[in-house]
Enzyme design. Structure first.
Site, PDB file in Angstrom:
ATOM      1  N   ALA A 151       0.812  -1.216   0.000  1.00  0.00           N
ATOM      2  CA  ALA A 151       0.000   0.000   0.000  1.00  0.00           C
ATOM      3  C   ALA A 151       0.843   1.263   0.000  1.00  0.00           C
ATOM      4  O   ALA A 151       0.503   2.255  -0.666  1.00  0.00           O
ATOM      5  CB  ALA A 151      -0.942  -0.001   1.207  1.00  0.00           C
ATOM      6  N   ASP A 152       1.966   1.242   0.700  1.00  0.00           N
ATOM      7  CA  ASP A 152       2.826   2.423   0.774  1.00  0.00           C
ATOM      8  C   ASP A 152       3.244   2.905  -0.613  1.00  0.00           C
ATOM      9  O   ASP A 152       3.400   4.107  -0.857  1.00  0.00           O
ATOM     10  CB  ASP A 152       4.104   2.123   1.572  1.00  0.00           C
ATOM     11  CG  ASP A 152       3.879   1.316   2.829  1.00  0.00           C
ATOM     12  OD1 ASP A 152       2.938   0.498   2.850  1.00  0.00           O
ATOM     13  OD2 ASP A 152       4.665   1.459   3.777  1.00  0.00           O
TER      14      ASP A 152
END
Length: 764
Positions: A151-152
C-alpha cells in the site's frame, strides 16, 4: 463538537478568528520544520523515509516561501545526484523489497522523484529529472504491472507518474499509473470496507487482529489516501480513468471518517482500536491531510468531513507536536500494527514530520482561503466591471443606461455592436468564477448574486421581446462577440448553459446557426466561426465541421514558432495570439473532443500540440512583465488591456503552467500588473463602465473599431478566479516573477526555442 470543530464546520476561513488561527499554525509549521532541519543534516540518502519528509518540506516551502527550506531539499537532491537507487546495470534492477542500489524499480527508491520533479518545475534543468525519466520510462517499457505490491507504494510512486506526465506530456505515464493501481487493487483492496490491506500477506482471513477482525494499518491507508489527493491534483480533468481516482478517493475518505477515534486520532489498526491501542500520528496526519485537501478542492462536502478534519488537526496540534517542535506518537518503521509496541511522545521520525507538514499546510490553506489579499482585490475589481453590465442587462436596461464611448475614428458601424461586445467579452472572463459552487462566504454570496444576474442577462440577450435583445444580424462584428458568448458557455457549461430553459437554449442555437451567413476574413476571425460551431457540437446541435476543421488547419499553418501565431498569412507583432488564437483554438478542440466528434482531424493530438504552444507563450508573456509590474505596449487593440495576459491566466486556471512558472509567482505577477493598470487610474466612467484607454482614459489610442464595450476583454485575465479560494494558486506564497529574479541577481530559468514536434496527420 469542540469550538474548533464548530468553527471549521461553519467555514472558519473567514473573519479575524480564522486569520489569527492561521498565523498560529504558520508559527507551528516554522517550529516543527526548523526543529527538524536544525537537528538533521540534509545530506541523507534518498530512501523512502527521508523522501517522504521532503514531500512535506516542499509543501511547506510553497506555502511560506521560506528559502532555507527550499535550499534544504535542494542540498538533499544534490547529495543524492538526483537519483534514488543508483544501480546502472538494468539486468540487475529489482522491485522486491530491498535497500541496495540494485532495487531501482522498488517504489521506496522512487518517491524521491516527486521532490526532484518539484524542484525541476521551479528551475528547469534536465539533470534534475533525467534519472527519474530513465527509471520510470524503462519500467513502463516492460510488460509487468505488479510493481506496486504494498500500500505504501501508492503514495511513493503514483504522484511521480502524474508529475512526470505534466512535465513530459507522455500519456503512457497515466495509462501505466492506472494499469499498476488496478493490479494493486486486485491484491490489496477490500471493496466491502473501501480500505487497503498493507499487502497481500494481510488480507482477511490470511491475517486477523487479535480479536479476529480485519486488520487495516493506519499508515498504509494514510499513504493511499494522501497519494490519491496528490494524483487528483495533477491528473488531467478529461483523463478517461479520472472517475476511478475520484471515486476511490471519496469512498476511502468516507471509510476513514467512520473509524476515527473520538479524540481525533486513528489507531494503528483502524477497525480494531484495541489491537494496538492509543494514538498514532503518521496515519492520522495523512488522513487529516487527505480530508482537508478534499474539502479545499470540492471533492468532499458536509459536516462529517469538516468535523473529522478538525478533530484530526486538534490531535496533531495539541498531542502530536511536542513543546520543542518534535512530532511525537509516530509508529516506527514497520508494516503493521503491533500489539504491545510502545508509541509515545518521544516516538518521532522524518516521514511523520513530513506527514504533519502536509496536513498543517492544507489546514492553513483552508483557514486563509477567504483572506487572500490578491484574490479579494481581483474579485472586487472583476465585480466592479461586471455589476453595472449585469445589473442593467438583467433588468433589460443595458442599452438604456450604458454610458457608451466610441473611438474618435469610429468607422460608422451600427452602434448596437457595443452591447454585444460588452456582454460577450465580460462573460467569457467571468464565467470560470461563476462556475464555482455556492458557499456561505462573502465571496460566495456575491458570486451567487452575479450568477443569477448573468443567467437572466443570457435570457434577455436572445429574447426578441427584451429591450436588451442583442444585435445578432446585420454586422460582421456580431460573429466576433457571439464567439465570446459561446466561449463563456464552454468555460462554465454546467453553471451557465445547463441551467438555461429549453426555449433560451433553442434561441441561442438558432442565433449561432444564423451566423453562418457571415463570411469571416482570412485572419483570427476563422476561430470565431470555429468556436461557435464547436459550441453547437457540444450542445448536440447541427455543427458545420468544415468550418471547424478548416480553421484548425489554417491556424496550424499560421503558427510561426515559440508560441506565436501569425494573424493571417502576414505576421503582425501584436497580442492577437493572446486575444484569440491560443484560447479559442484550445477551446474549439476541447469542445469537439467533448462532443465525441470523429472527423479527419485528430482533435486529441491537435489539442495536446496547441496546449504545448500555449504553455510556451505563457512563458513569453510572464517574461514580458517587468519588475515594476508592467508589460510592453505594442500592436493594435491595445485598449483590451489585461487581455494580453489571457494565455498565462488560462494555463494557470487549467493547472497547466509550464515548468519554471509557479502558482505564487504567476499570481503575484498578474496581480502586480492589475495594480499598475487599474489603481488610481481613470478606467471607469461616470456610469461605472470602462473607459477607452490602456491605463486610464486614453481615447486617442483607440482603433477605428474600438468602443468601450470592446474593452471588457480585459476580464479574460481573471480566469484563475475559477480556481477554489484554497487552491495553491491563491494560497502559495507570492514569489518574484522572472524579470524580478533576473534583475535582482537571483537564479532564473534559461529560455530556449521550443520545437513543435512532428506534423499531425489526418485520421484517414
Amino acid at each position: 463538537m469542540s469550538l474548533a470543530v464548530v468553527a471549521l464546520a461553519v467555514g472558519v476561513a473567514a473573519g479575524a478568528n480564522g486569520k489569527k488561527e492561521a498565523a498560529e499554525v504558520r508559527k507551528l509549521i516554522d517550529k516543527v520544520n526548523n526543529h527538524w532541519q536544525q537537528n538533521h543534516a540534509a545530506e541523507t540518502n534518498a530512501f523512502w523515509d527521508n523522501a517522504a519528509y521532503h514531500t512535506g518540506n516542499m509543501e511547506a516551502y510553497r506555502l511560506t516561501g521560506n528559502g532555507d527550506w527550499l535550499d534544504y531539499s535542494q542540498r538533499w537532491a544534490e547529495h543524492n545526484e538526483w537519483k534514488g537507487a543508483k544501480g546502472t546495470d538494468r539486468s540487475k534492477w529489482r522491485y522486491n523489497y530491498g535497500e541496495t542500489d540494485d532495487h531501482v524499480l522498488f517504489g521506496d527508491w522512487q518517491i524521491c522523484f516527486q521532490t526532484y520533479a518539484d524542484l525541476y518545475n521551479l528551475l528547469p534543468d534536465d539533470r534534475r529529472i533525467r534519472r527519474a525519466r530513465e527509471v520510470m520510462e524503462y519500467e513502463m517499457s516492460t510488460p509487468k504491472n505488479d510493481y506496486w505490491w504494498w500500500a505504501d507504494g501508492l503514495y511513493m510512486v503514483m504522484p511521480v507518474m502524474t508529475k512526470l506526465y505534466k512535465i513530459t506530456g507522455n500519456g503512457k505515464y497515466l495509462d501505466k499509473l492506472y494499469e499498476y493501481v488496478c493490479y494493486s487493487d486486485s491484491i490489496m483492496f477490500d471493496p466491502d470496507e473501501n480500505l487497503y490491506y498493507r499487502d497481500a500477506k494481510y488480507t482477511f482471513d490470511k491475517h486477523q487482529t487479535s480479536a479476529g477482525k480485519k486488520d487495516f494499518w493506519a499508515r498504509g491507508d494514510g499513504w493511499v489516501l494522501a497519494g490519491l489527493a496528490k494524483v487528483l491534483q495533477d491528473l488531467p480533468v478529461d483523463y478517461r480513468h479520472r472517475g476511478y481516482f475520484e471515486n476511490r478517493f471519496k469512498d476511502m475518505a468516507d471509510a476513514v471518517t467512520a473509524c476515527q477515534q473520538p479524540e481525533g486520532y486513528w489507531t494503528r489498526s483502524i477497525l480494531d482500536k484495541d489491537h494496538a491501542p492509543g494514538p498514532e500520528t503518521s496515519g492520522t496526519a495523512f488522513f487529516t491531510y487527505g480530508l482537508l485537501w478534499g474539502l479545499n478542492n470540492g471533492y468532499l462536502k458536509g459536516a462529517k468531513y469538516e468535523e473529522a478534519a478538525a478533530k484530526g488537526w486538534n490531535y496533531l496540534k495539541n498531542t502530536a507536536v511536542q513543546k520543542d517542535g518534535r512530532v511525537g506518537y509516530v509508529q516506527p518503521i514497520g508494516e503493521k500494527a503491533i500489539p504491545g509496541q510502545v508509541v509515545d511522545a518521544a516516538s518521532t521520525s522524518n516521514f511523520g514530520t513530513g506527514a504533519f507538514l502536509l496536513a498543517a499546510c492544507e489546514y492553513v490553506r483552508r483557514l486563509e482561503a477567504q483572506e487572500n489579499a490578491d484574490r479579494v482585490y481581483q474579485v472586487d475589481l472583476l465585480c466592479r466591471m461586471a455589476r453595472p453590465v449585469l445589473e442593467n442587462m438583467a433588468r433589460g436596461e443595458l442599452k438604456k443606461n450604458m454610458q457608451v464611448e466610441v473611438s474618435p475614428t469610429w468607422d460608422g458601424r451600427d452602434r448596437n455592436v457595443v452591447y454585444m461586445e460588452t456582454f460577450g467579452r465580460l462573460m467569457a472572463g467571468i464565467a470560470p468564477w461563476l462556475a464555482l459552487p455556492d458557499d456561505d462566504t462573502a465571496e460566495g454570496r456575491q458570486r451567487a448574486e452575479m450568477r443569477s444576474l448573468a443567467l437572466q442577462s443570457y435570457r434577455n440577450a436572445v429574447d426578441p421581446a427584451s429591450p436588451d435583445y442583442l444585435l445578432w444580424k446585420g454586422e460582421g462584428q456580431v460573429l466576433v462577440d457571439a464567439a465570446y458568448v459561446a466561449e463563456s458557455f464552454l468555460r462554465a457549461w454546467d453553471a451557465l448553459w445547463v441551467p438555461l430553459d429549453d426555449t433560451t437554449k433553442q434561441r441561442y442555437i438558432k442565433e449561432f446557426t444564423g451566423l453562418r451567413s457571415i463570411d469571416p476574413p482570412y485572419t483570427n476571425w476563422l476561430l470565431f466561426s470555429a468556436e461557435v460551431e464547436s459550441l453547437l457540437a457540444k450542445a448536440g446541435a447541427e455543427c458545420d465541421e468544415y468550418r471547424v476543421n478548416s480553421a484548425i488547419r489554417k491556424v496550424n499553418e499560421w503558427y510561426v514558432g515559440d508560441g506565436w501565431y501569425s494573424d493571417g498569412p502576414t505576421f503582425a507583432f501584436d497580442y492577437y495570439s493572446s486575444y484569440v488564437f491560443h484560447p479559442m483554438l484550445l477551446e474549439t478542440l476541447q469542445a469537439m473532443k467533448d462532443a465525441g466528434r470523429r472527423t479527419r482531424i485528430d482533435y486529441v493530438r491537435y489539442h495536446a500540440n496547441a496546449l504545448r504552444r500555449a504553455k510556451k507563450f505563457s512563458i513569453v508573456l510572464e517574461r514580458m512583465i517587468s519588475p515594476e509590474g508592467t508589460f510592453p505596449v505594442f500592436g493594435r487593440s491595445i485598449p483590451y488591456r489585461m487581455a494580453a495576459m489571457q494565455p498565462l491566466a488560462l494555463t494557470a486556471w487549467h493547472g497547466e503552467l509550464p515548468e519554471g512558472l509557479g502558482n505564487g509567482q504567476v499570481r503575484a505577477a498578474l496581480t502586480a500588473v492589475m495594480h499598475s493598470m487599474f489603481d488610481d487610474k481613470e478606467n471607469f466612467n461616470e456610469g461605472g463602465f470602462l473607459t477607452i484607454g490602456f491605463c486610464g482614459r486614453q481615447p486617442g489610442i483607440a482603433d477605428w473599431y474600438t468602443n468601450n464595450g470592446s474593452l471588457y476583454m480585459t476580464s479574460l485575465a481573471f480566469l484563475p478566479l475559477g480556481l477554489p479560494a484554497a487552491h495553491p494558486y491563491w494560497t502559495d506564497a507570492a514569489q518574484p516573477w522572472t524579470s524580478r529574479k533576473a534583475w535582482g541577481g537571483q537564479p532564473f530559468p534559461k529560455d530556449h526555442q521550443w520545437s513543435d514536434g512532428p506534423a499531425i496527420k489526418d485520421r484517414f
